[in-house]
Scaffold this active site. Structure first.
Site, PDB file in Angstrom:
ATOM      1  N   SER A 142       0.522  -0.248  11.708  1.00  0.00           N
ATOM      2  CA  SER A 142       0.931  -0.598  10.346  1.00  0.00           C
ATOM      3  C   SER A 142       1.874  -1.809  10.362  1.00  0.00           C
ATOM      4  O   SER A 142       1.762  -2.720   9.538  1.00  0.00           O
ATOM      5  CB  SER A 142       1.612   0.623   9.711  1.00  0.00           C
ATOM      6  OG  SER A 142       1.880   0.394   8.361  1.00  0.00           O
TER       7      SER A 142
ATOM      8  N   HIS B 121      17.015   0.572   6.789  1.00  0.00           N
ATOM      9  CA  HIS B 121      16.303   0.665   8.071  1.00  0.00           C
ATOM     10  C   HIS B 121      17.295   0.694   9.240  1.00  0.00           C
ATOM     11  O   HIS B 121      16.866   0.691  10.394  1.00  0.00           O
ATOM     12  CB  HIS B 121      15.377  -0.539   8.262  1.00  0.00           C
ATOM     13  CG  HIS B 121      14.109  -0.476   7.451  1.00  0.00           C
ATOM     14  ND1 HIS B 121      13.335   0.655   7.346  1.00  0.00           N
ATOM     15  CD2 HIS B 121      13.463  -1.435   6.730  1.00  0.00           C
ATOM     16  CE1 HIS B 121      12.277   0.402   6.588  1.00  0.00           C
ATOM     17  NE2 HIS B 121      12.330  -0.863   6.202  1.00  0.00           N
TER      18      HIS B 121
ATOM     19  N   GLY C 251      -3.164   4.102   4.895  1.00  0.00           N
ATOM     20  CA  GLY C 251      -2.419   5.358   4.830  1.00  0.00           C
ATOM     21  C   GLY C 251      -3.137   6.523   5.486  1.00  0.00           C
ATOM     22  O   GLY C 251      -3.114   7.640   4.957  1.00  0.00           O
TER      23      GLY C 251
ATOM     24  N   LYS D  23       7.637   0.813   8.495  1.00  0.00           N
ATOM     25  CA  LYS D  23       6.219   1.196   8.433  1.00  0.00           C
ATOM     26  C   LYS D  23       5.920   2.647   8.809  1.00  0.00           C
ATOM     27  O   LYS D  23       4.887   2.959   9.415  1.00  0.00           O
ATOM     28  CB  LYS D  23       5.361   0.249   9.298  1.00  0.00           C
ATOM     29  CG  LYS D  23       5.604  -1.212   9.093  1.00  0.00           C
ATOM     30  CD  LYS D  23       5.762  -1.629   7.656  1.00  0.00           C
ATOM     31  CE  LYS D  23       4.504  -1.528   6.832  1.00  0.00           C
ATOM     32  NZ  LYS D  23       4.818  -1.881   5.394  1.00  0.00           N
TER      33      LYS D  23
ATOM     34  N   ARG E 133       7.030   8.458  11.841  1.00  0.00           N
ATOM     35  CA  ARG E 133       5.568   8.495  11.927  1.00  0.00           C
ATOM     36  C   ARG E 133       5.157   8.371  13.380  1.00  0.00           C
ATOM     37  O   ARG E 133       5.904   7.805  14.202  1.00  0.00           O
ATOM     38  CB  ARG E 133       5.022   7.312  11.110  1.00  0.00           C
ATOM     39  CG  ARG E 133       3.548   7.292  10.946  1.00  0.00           C
ATOM     40  CD  ARG E 133       3.130   6.106  10.090  1.00  0.00           C
ATOM     41  NE  ARG E 133       1.729   6.207   9.743  1.00  0.00           N
ATOM     42  CZ  ARG E 133       1.037   5.295   9.084  1.00  0.00           C
ATOM     43  NH1 ARG E 133       1.644   4.191   8.681  1.00  0.00           N
ATOM     44  NH2 ARG E 133      -0.237   5.463   8.816  1.00  0.00           N
TER      45      ARG E 133
ATOM     46  N   GLY F 113       6.067   5.105   6.399  1.00  0.00           N
ATOM     47  CA  GLY F 113       5.800   5.845   5.163  1.00  0.00           C
ATOM     48  C   GLY F 113       6.971   5.809   4.201  1.00  0.00           C
ATOM     49  O   GLY F 113       7.045   6.615   3.267  1.00  0.00           O
ATOM     50  N   THR F 114       7.858   4.855   4.404  1.00  0.00           N
ATOM     51  CA  THR F 114       9.056   4.746   3.562  1.00  0.00           C
ATOM     52  C   THR F 114       8.682   4.584   2.082  1.00  0.00           C
ATOM     53  O   THR F 114       9.327   5.171   1.209  1.00  0.00           O
ATOM     54  CB  THR F 114       9.896   3.525   4.002  1.00  0.00           C
ATOM     55  OG1 THR F 114       9.793   3.367   5.413  1.00  0.00           O
ATOM     56  CG2 THR F 114      11.347   3.697   3.625  1.00  0.00           C
ATOM     57  N   THR F 115       7.661   3.781   1.816  1.00  0.00           N
ATOM     58  CA  THR F 115       7.309   3.498   0.423  1.00  0.00           C
ATOM     59  C   THR F 115       6.913   4.779  -0.321  1.00  0.00           C
ATOM     60  O   THR F 115       7.201   4.948  -1.504  1.00  0.00           O
ATOM     61  CB  THR F 115       6.164   2.463   0.368  1.00  0.00           C
ATOM     62  OG1 THR F 115       6.546   1.335   1.166  1.00  0.00           O
ATOM     63  CG2 THR F 115       5.899   1.995  -1.043  1.00  0.00           C
TER      64      THR F 115
ATOM     65  N   ARG G 142      -1.748   0.154   2.246  1.00  0.00           N
ATOM     66  CA  ARG G 142      -2.938  -0.232   2.998  1.00  0.00           C
ATOM     67  C   ARG G 142      -3.869   0.972   3.070  1.00  0.00           C
ATOM     68  O   ARG G 142      -4.347   1.466   2.075  1.00  0.00           O
ATOM     69  CB  ARG G 142      -2.513  -0.759   4.381  1.00  0.00           C
ATOM     70  CG  ARG G 142      -3.483  -1.753   4.997  1.00  0.00           C
ATOM     71  CD  ARG G 142      -2.928  -2.290   6.306  1.00  0.00           C
ATOM     72  NE  ARG G 142      -2.642  -1.235   7.257  1.00  0.00           N
ATOM     73  CZ  ARG G 142      -3.507  -0.734   8.141  1.00  0.00           C
ATOM     74  NH1 ARG G 142      -4.700  -1.254   8.238  1.00  0.00           N
ATOM     75  NH2 ARG G 142      -3.161   0.241   8.952  1.00  0.00           N
TER      76      ARG G 142
END
Ligand code: A3P
Length: 315
Positions: free
Chosen positions: A157, A127, A281, A57, A149, A59-61, A279
């Site tokens: 998140s 991860h 962000g 959570k 982050r 910001g990997t995406t 979501r």
């Protein structure tokens, strides 16, 4: 791993209704641990591979979309007519598909999968903490991008995401105070968060040509500069500002969250809708949820853990 035998020997704790096992100071779900161990034994890195590493959570995406786009000659450059959307794999695939995970996808079903069909450069994500990476990833010339982050936003998140995952299975949401206490004690998947970050941070200081260390907040604040730095690290610098802007647009939260595949698709690993990866962000989302006491506690842990490391989140 002789999984059930070894797992019985490991300390475990409950997190969002599941068992987490302590292996070498980090916490794992059992299936992630056995897959990470299999990857550690069998995965052989190529020098041209690119790895995206992160704690959950952070910001990997975003990076899972950006890295494949930077590396893809069909979409990294804007055509003269500007109409190159049909070639964009993000239209048909969630970013998870473009950068498969070692421990969640590739090595979970099969401890020694055949990866020979993957085209080069191969793009992977993980991860797992730095010490748990396969030796060939650490020692070959392959590149690692690490994203982190601010811890309070990371926790928020994570809390939203994990509650979405467990409520989809009919389990009650985990109250925020219990989840927060657990996070502060480093008990969460692939945690402790601060140790995870420090492992990659220290290594990136020693070998900046090997590990590119990024912060979500920097990406939000100066996306063009951060994207160009990332592209240079990957050996794919942009020559035109308009291409940078187009890549940023392609990978933007607003675009991705509204794509059909992400609005209605389901993550086969978790059984929840892809929509949950996108979501709000925003930087500072924690302010809507944290008490003063929570803020002070996590800020203190962060200050103590990062003291003397040169790492901070001064935003
Ligand atoms: P929030 O839950 O604060 O909204 P990860 O990708 O590591 O699972 O992290 C998820 C966080 O990144 C979520 O933050 C999500 O909204 C945000 N995110 C996902 N895609 C993004 C994108 N393309 N740009 C910016 N943030 C994004």
């Amino acid at each position: 791993m002789e999984s059930s035998f070894l797992l019985d020997q490991l300390p475990k704790e409950t997190w969002f209704g599941s068992d987490l096992y302590n292996w070498d100071g980090f916490r794992y779900r059992s299936h992630h641990l056995s897959a990470a161990m299999a990857a550690s034994s069998y995965f052989k890195a190529n020098d041209s591979d690119v790895f995206l590493a992160s704690s959950m959570k952070t910001g990997t995406t975003w990076l899972k979309a950006l890295i494949p786009t930077i590396m893809n000659p069909d979409v990294r450059i804007t055509n003269d007519d500007g109409d190159d959307d049909d070639d964009d794999p993000l239209l048909k695939h969630h970013p998870n598909v473009l950068m498969p995970s070692l421990e969640v996808q590739l090595f979970m079903a099969n401890p020694n999968p055949d990866l020979s069909g993957m085209s080069s450069p191969r793009l992977f994500r993980t991860h797992v903490p730095f010490p748990m990476l396969p030796e060939s990833v650490k020692n070959s010339a392959c590149k690692i991008v690490y994203i982190t982050r601010e811890p309070k936003d990371t926790f928020m998140s994570l809390w939203h995401f994990m509650n979405s995952a467990i409520t989809a299975r009919g389990i009650d949401p985990w109250p925020i105070d219990e989840a927060f206490g657990s996070f502060c004690r480093g008990i969460h998947a692939f945690g402790p968060f601060h140790d995870h970050v420090l492992g990659y941070w220290k290594e990136s200081r020693k070998r900046p040509e090997k590990i590119h260390f990024m912060r979500y907040e920097d990406m939000k604040k100066e996306p063009r500069e951060e994207l160009q730095k990332l592209a240079c690290f990957l050996g794919k610098p942009f020559e035109r500002d308009e291409d940078v802007d187009k890549v940023l647009w392609r990978c933007s939260l607003e675009r991705l969250k509204n794509l059909e595949v992400n609005r209605h698709g389901v993550d086969p690993s978790l059984g929840i809708g892809y929509e949950h990866y996108f979501r709000r962000g925003i930087v500072g989302d924690w302010k809507s949820y944290f008490t003063d006491e929570m803020q002070q506690k996590l800020d203190l842990i962060t200050a103590m853990k990062f003291e003397g490391s040169g790492l901070g989140f001064g935003h």
